[in-house]
Design a protein around this motif. Sequence first.
Motif, PDB file in Angstrom:
ATOM      1  N   ASP A 445       0.868  -1.186   0.000  1.00 29.70           N
ATOM      2  CA  ASP A 445       0.000   0.000   0.000  1.00 29.70           C
ATOM      3  C   ASP A 445       0.898   1.228   0.000  1.00 29.70           C
ATOM      4  OD1 ASP A 445      -1.806   2.017   0.375  1.00 29.70           O
ATOM      5  OD2 ASP A 445      -2.761   1.153   2.146  1.00 29.70           O
ATOM      6  N   ALA A 446       0.883   1.962  -1.093  1.00 25.78           N
ATOM      7  CA  ALA A 446       1.762   3.124  -1.219  1.00 25.78           C
ATOM      8  C   ALA A 446       1.018   4.450  -1.124  1.00 25.78           C
ATOM      9  CB  ALA A 446       2.512   3.063  -2.551  1.00 25.78           C
ATOM     10  N   SER A 447      -0.312   4.413  -1.052  1.00 21.68           N
ATOM     11  CA  SER A 447      -1.096   5.650  -1.122  1.00 21.68           C
ATOM     12  C   SER A 447      -1.660   6.016   0.235  1.00 21.68           C
ATOM     13  CB  SER A 447      -2.246   5.494  -2.124  1.00 21.68           C
ATOM     14  OG  SER A 447      -1.746   5.200  -3.417  1.00 21.68           O
ATOM     15  N   ALA A 448      -1.537   7.278   0.590  1.00 20.99           N
ATOM     16  CA  ALA A 448      -2.106   7.778   1.841  1.00 20.99           C
ATOM     17  C   ALA A 448      -3.594   8.063   1.658  1.00 20.99           C
ATOM     18  CB  ALA A 448      -1.375   9.046   2.271  1.00 20.99           C
ATOM     19  N   PRO A 449      -4.350   8.086   2.739  1.00 18.12           N
ATOM     20  CA  PRO A 449      -5.769   8.455   2.632  1.00 18.12           C
ATOM     21  C   PRO A 449      -5.926   9.910   2.168  1.00 18.12           C
ATOM     22  CG  PRO A 449      -5.272   7.439   4.762  1.00 18.12           C
ATOM     23  CD  PRO A 449      -3.959   7.744   4.102  1.00 18.12           C
ATOM     24  N   LYS A 450      -7.158  10.242   1.793  1.00 16.46           N
ATOM     25  CA  LYS A 450      -7.474  11.607   1.376  1.00 16.46           C
ATOM     26  C   LYS A 450      -8.469  12.201   2.375  1.00 16.46           C
ATOM     27  CE  LYS A 450      -6.688  10.683  -3.523  1.00 16.46           C
ATOM     28  NZ  LYS A 450      -7.271  10.668  -4.892  1.00 16.46           N
ATOM     29  N   PRO A 451      -7.975  13.052   3.281  1.00 21.95           N
ATOM     30  CA  PRO A 451      -8.870  13.619   4.291  1.00 21.95           C
ATOM     31  C   PRO A 451      -9.646  14.823   3.761  1.00 21.95           C
ATOM     32  CG  PRO A 451      -6.638  14.352   4.678  1.00 21.95           C
ATOM     33  CD  PRO A 451      -6.573  13.429   3.498  1.00 21.95           C
ATOM     34  N   VAL A 452     -10.828  15.028   4.323  1.00 20.41           N
ATOM     35  CA  VAL A 452     -11.670  16.183   3.991  1.00 20.41           C
ATOM     36  C   VAL A 452     -12.143  16.792   5.305  1.00 20.41           C
ATOM     37  CG1 VAL A 452     -13.775  16.990   2.875  1.00 20.41           C
ATOM     38  CG2 VAL A 452     -12.416  15.170   1.816  1.00 20.41           C
ATOM     39  N   LEU A 453     -11.947  18.087   5.446  1.00 19.61           N
ATOM     40  CA  LEU A 453     -12.396  18.816   6.634  1.00 19.61           C
ATOM     41  C   LEU A 453     -13.714  19.505   6.287  1.00 19.61           C
ATOM     42  CD1 LEU A 453     -11.655  19.739   9.518  1.00 19.61           C
ATOM     43  CD2 LEU A 453     -10.391  21.626   8.488  1.00 19.61           C
ATOM     44  N   THR A 454     -14.788  19.149   6.982  1.00 15.04           N
ATOM     45  CA  THR A 454     -16.118  19.674   6.634  1.00 15.04           C
ATOM     46  C   THR A 454     -16.614  20.771   7.572  1.00 15.04           C
ATOM     47  OG1 THR A 454     -17.114  17.866   7.914  1.00 15.04           O
ATOM     48  CG2 THR A 454     -16.792  17.509   5.551  1.00 15.04           C
ATOM     49  N   ARG A 455     -16.141  20.804   8.792  1.00 10.78           N
ATOM     50  CA  ARG A 455     -16.513  21.846   9.741  1.00 10.78           C
ATOM     51  C   ARG A 455     -15.278  22.263  10.516  1.00 10.78           C
ATOM     52  NH1 ARG A 455     -21.897  20.376  13.052  1.00 10.78           N
ATOM     53  NH2 ARG A 455     -21.703  22.606  13.498  1.00 10.78           N
TER      54      ARG A 455
END
Length: 665
Positions: A445-455
């Motif tokens: 697994d070479a890919s990091a997660p993709k975070p999203v800040l909603t508030r």
Amino acid sequence: MASARTRSTWRRCAAAVVLALLAAATSALSPAPAGADLLSGFALPGYDVRLALANHRVFDAASDLADDSVHVYDLSGQQLATIPGEPDVRALTASPDGSRLYVALGTSQAVSVIDTSTLTELTRYDVSALGAPVQFAEAGDRLFVAGSPGPWDLEVGVVDRSQPGSSATAIYRGDAPWAQLAAFESSPGVSELYVTGCSFSGICPLDHYVYTEEAGAALQQRDYLDTPRGMALSTDGSALLTPAADDAMSVRDPADLSIVATIPGAYDGAWMSVIDQRLVQVAFDKLANNYAEVQVRDLSGELSFSYRAGRGLIPLTEPGSTDVYAAVLGSDMTWHLETLPGALGTPSAPAGPQGLIAVARPGGAVALSWTPVSLRTIDAPTSYRLYRSSVAGALGAGLATRLPATARSYTDPAPVPGIRYYYTLVASGIAGDSPASTQVAATADASAPKPVLTRPAAPVQLARAITVSYAATDTGSGVASYDVRYRTSGWTSGGFSEYGYPAGWQHTTATSQTLTGTPGHEYCISVRSRDRVGNLSAWTADRCTALPLDDRSLRTSPLSWARPPSAGSYLGTLTRTNTLGAQLQLYSAQTDRIALVVAQCPTCGNVAIYLNNVYWRTVSTYAATTRRGVILLQPGFSQRTTTITLRNASVGKDLIIDGLGILRG
């Protein structure tokens, strides 16, 4: 080698000392053990002998012979050749694979390299920078040479074996009349070198160096210790043996010289070697002083073979052989070569490796580790082979085909992300391969997660509790945790603070947090996430929200404002007027954007905004129905230290101010 007849003073003195010591010892001997002098081997010419065994051939150079040659015999005693020599041959040493013989030429200060098959000289190295050569240690393409430039001096140098005819480069200097070298190649281009030199005081420091050819890092000392005289390095570099107190033997990890085992009562002699995980040594009866004995032990200390002779012994071994040969000094003061068949025993294949584990690592690598097979028995592995397959149960291709016997881990550097791989480990020994390990699997697994800040969702809010919400997606091993941070700026601050990292917000599995804000401050939050492998994303862009100043933080002018309590208003207060030109002011605000917090109503009018007493814009507070706590976000402007003035711009209309938000871009 060029022929010559001159004898050096050093060689004559050494020979005389050896003869005197042997004569004295022989005269004091008790009767030899029965059969000890019934020698069946062939006689070797000369008395002050230099011996080596390679390619099933015996090489003999004796300083007391007149022809200055190296005599070559097969193991039956048949003389195969006489290699013309020169005076002062100080040592004969076979290469680890037995294909080459290094001959130390004291007079010419050179090393002659002999092909043990053709018995011809392959090349010659100039070691005059080191003095007369006395010891060798081969490691990959390097040959380390110990020389004696003076009676009490030690000089160690290195020769590049890949360049025929090259010269030695000095890398170490000491002051010891006796020295011993050992070396092996721990990784491509990296040599582990061990040097011990004994002074007449009996102190024998052992130095461990790492040698590379990188600029400024040619020879780096790694470890140091004081030991009694002698050391032996196993043929695969997995164990280093040194004498210890009470005739014990310390088995050390060559990496850091730490003791991993102790063999009690194993060492009471002056010669030892480690061949295929077995200790071969000469021991002496120190009480009666009436015999010498060849002993073979495994590295747990068990004695598996011994051979006793009554005068003197020089054991000879060669890689890959299960025999030990001994040059035995008979009662006629002649050396005989005796074969000690099976002294090293008959090894079996190593046991299968245990505890193999595969763990996906950040960046796409897969880390493997295992419990090493014991290196202290006759059946010890000499190397490991690691296989990788994309099909369960299949052995697959060789990933690493010759890992050292000391290896406990390996990292698969570049598997294809998303593919599940199956790994198998096999130990190789001198008698063959072990059973395969239990197969283990891991998915790269070479890919990091993709975070999203909603508030926070709004740039200005009235609630003191700031809710931070976030999430992430991951196409590989899955999201494991988050880190959340924030920074803040007060309305008079020149900039934002450094980020704060609340302990409970790091490595958290929660997807929301709550921060209690202070009026007049802006808060900027960002988040990052990691997956189950450990791949870590970058921080998201900040999302910011500001808590307005209360209306009572603004100065009234003139005194035509009322400030009644108001339960439904921001912080329970508001400031109102219906006087044209009445104004509120905030001094020295650091901002590039503001937000008005007002009450809107049918009778409400306009407010004019001035920045540093310069008119900027007019904003309506009218609404068909009454509403409290309305946030009117204004356009941005260039950041400045600003006096903000709010002026009632409508005749007979109400202006109700509930707060003022101070923002930065």
